[in-house]
Design a protein around this motif. Structure first.
Motif, PDB file in Angstrom:
ATOM      1  N   UNK A   1       0.912  -1.167  -0.045  1.00 28.48           N
ATOM      2  CA  UNK A   1       0.155   0.010   0.036  1.00 28.48           C
ATOM      3  C   UNK A   1       0.848   1.301  -0.014  1.00 28.48           C
ATOM      4  N   UNK A   2       2.107   1.167   0.892  1.00 25.89           N
ATOM      5  CA  UNK A   2       2.925   2.557   0.987  1.00 25.89           C
ATOM      6  C   UNK A   2       3.487   2.545  -0.640  1.00 25.89           C
ATOM      7  N   UNK A   3       3.653   1.934  -1.483  1.00 21.90           N
ATOM      8  CA  UNK A   3       4.243   2.092  -2.711  1.00 21.90           C
ATOM      9  C   UNK A   3       3.305   2.788  -3.715  1.00 21.90           C
ATOM     10  N   UNK A   4       1.936   2.813  -3.342  1.00 21.34           N
ATOM     11  CA  UNK A   4       0.968   3.598  -4.215  1.00 21.34           C
ATOM     12  C   UNK A   4       1.490   5.044  -4.415  1.00 21.34           C
TER      13      UNK A   4
ATOM     14  N   UNK B   1      -0.595   8.108  -2.944  1.00 21.28           N
ATOM     15  CA  UNK B   1      -1.271   8.468  -1.500  1.00 21.28           C
ATOM     16  C   UNK B   1      -0.672   9.789  -0.959  1.00 21.28           C
ATOM     17  N   UNK B   2      -1.458  10.365   0.060  1.00 22.68           N
ATOM     18  CA  UNK B   2      -0.815  11.537   0.442  1.00 22.68           C
ATOM     19  C   UNK B   2      -0.054  11.448   1.496  1.00 22.68           C
ATOM     20  N   UNK B   3       0.711  12.361   1.992  1.00 19.19           N
ATOM     21  CA  UNK B   3       1.747  12.358   3.158  1.00 19.19           C
ATOM     22  C   UNK B   3       0.975  11.642   4.210  1.00 19.19           C
ATOM     23  N   UNK B   4      -0.297  12.076   4.674  1.00 19.42           N
ATOM     24  CA  UNK B   4      -0.965  11.599   5.623  1.00 19.42           C
ATOM     25  C   UNK B   4      -1.130  10.296   5.708  1.00 19.42           C
ATOM     26  N   UNK B   5      -1.656   9.693   4.438  1.00 22.33           N
ATOM     27  CA  UNK B   5      -1.948   8.338   4.226  1.00 22.33           C
ATOM     28  C   UNK B   5      -0.705   7.442   4.479  1.00 22.33           C
ATOM     29  N   UNK B   6       0.341   8.008   3.775  1.00 19.54           N
ATOM     30  CA  UNK B   6       1.328   7.090   4.203  1.00 19.54           C
ATOM     31  C   UNK B   6       1.955   7.124   5.407  1.00 19.54           C
ATOM     32  N   UNK B   7       1.686   8.249   6.199  1.00 23.35           N
ATOM     33  CA  UNK B   7       2.260   8.544   7.666  1.00 23.35           C
ATOM     34  C   UNK B   7       1.349   7.363   8.367  1.00 23.35           C
ATOM     35  N   UNK B   8      -0.023   7.206   8.247  1.00 26.20           N
ATOM     36  CA  UNK B   8      -0.887   6.477   8.780  1.00 26.20           C
ATOM     37  C   UNK B   8      -0.434   5.004   8.565  1.00 26.20           C
ATOM     38  N   UNK B   9      -0.048   4.621   7.289  1.00 27.63           N
ATOM     39  CA  UNK B   9       0.298   3.014   7.003  1.00 27.63           C
ATOM     40  C   UNK B   9       1.757   2.790   7.654  1.00 27.63           C
TER      41      UNK B   9
END
Length: 97
Positions: A25-28, A31-39
């Protein structure tokens, strides 16, 4: 002990699978910075759970060994007491003659 090892292995496999899914998921790119941070936070949580399980498993193994050692010491104590009592009985027979 074997059942514990199998259970721990299954737990680690599941955790590793979750981390792999989160990595994908992180490789997508979208994704926004916040989404990456959540992952990444979710990955940290899983890693923390692995650490807690490892500590729990080590405590379990230590407790099992402590139990085995206690049983061995108790068995040796009973054996020593029985041999000591047997020796005293033999000595009293010798003294009577």
């Amino acid at each position: 002990m074997a059942a514990n090892q199998e259970s721990v292995k299954v737990y680690y496999d599941v955790c590793n699978s979750i981390i792999d899914s989160l990595k994908q998921q992180l490789e997508q790119d979208e994704l926004s910075f916040e989404e990456k941070k959540e992952i990444i936070e979710q990955m940290k949580e899983v890693a923390d759970k692995i650490g807690m399980k490892d500590t729990e498993n080590k405590k379990f193994i230590f407790a099992q060994w402590a139990l085995v050692l206690s049983a061995v010491v108790a068995g040796l104590g009973v054996l020593a007491a029985a041999l000591g009592a047997n020796t005293r009985i033999d000595n009293s027979d010798d003294e009577e003659e």
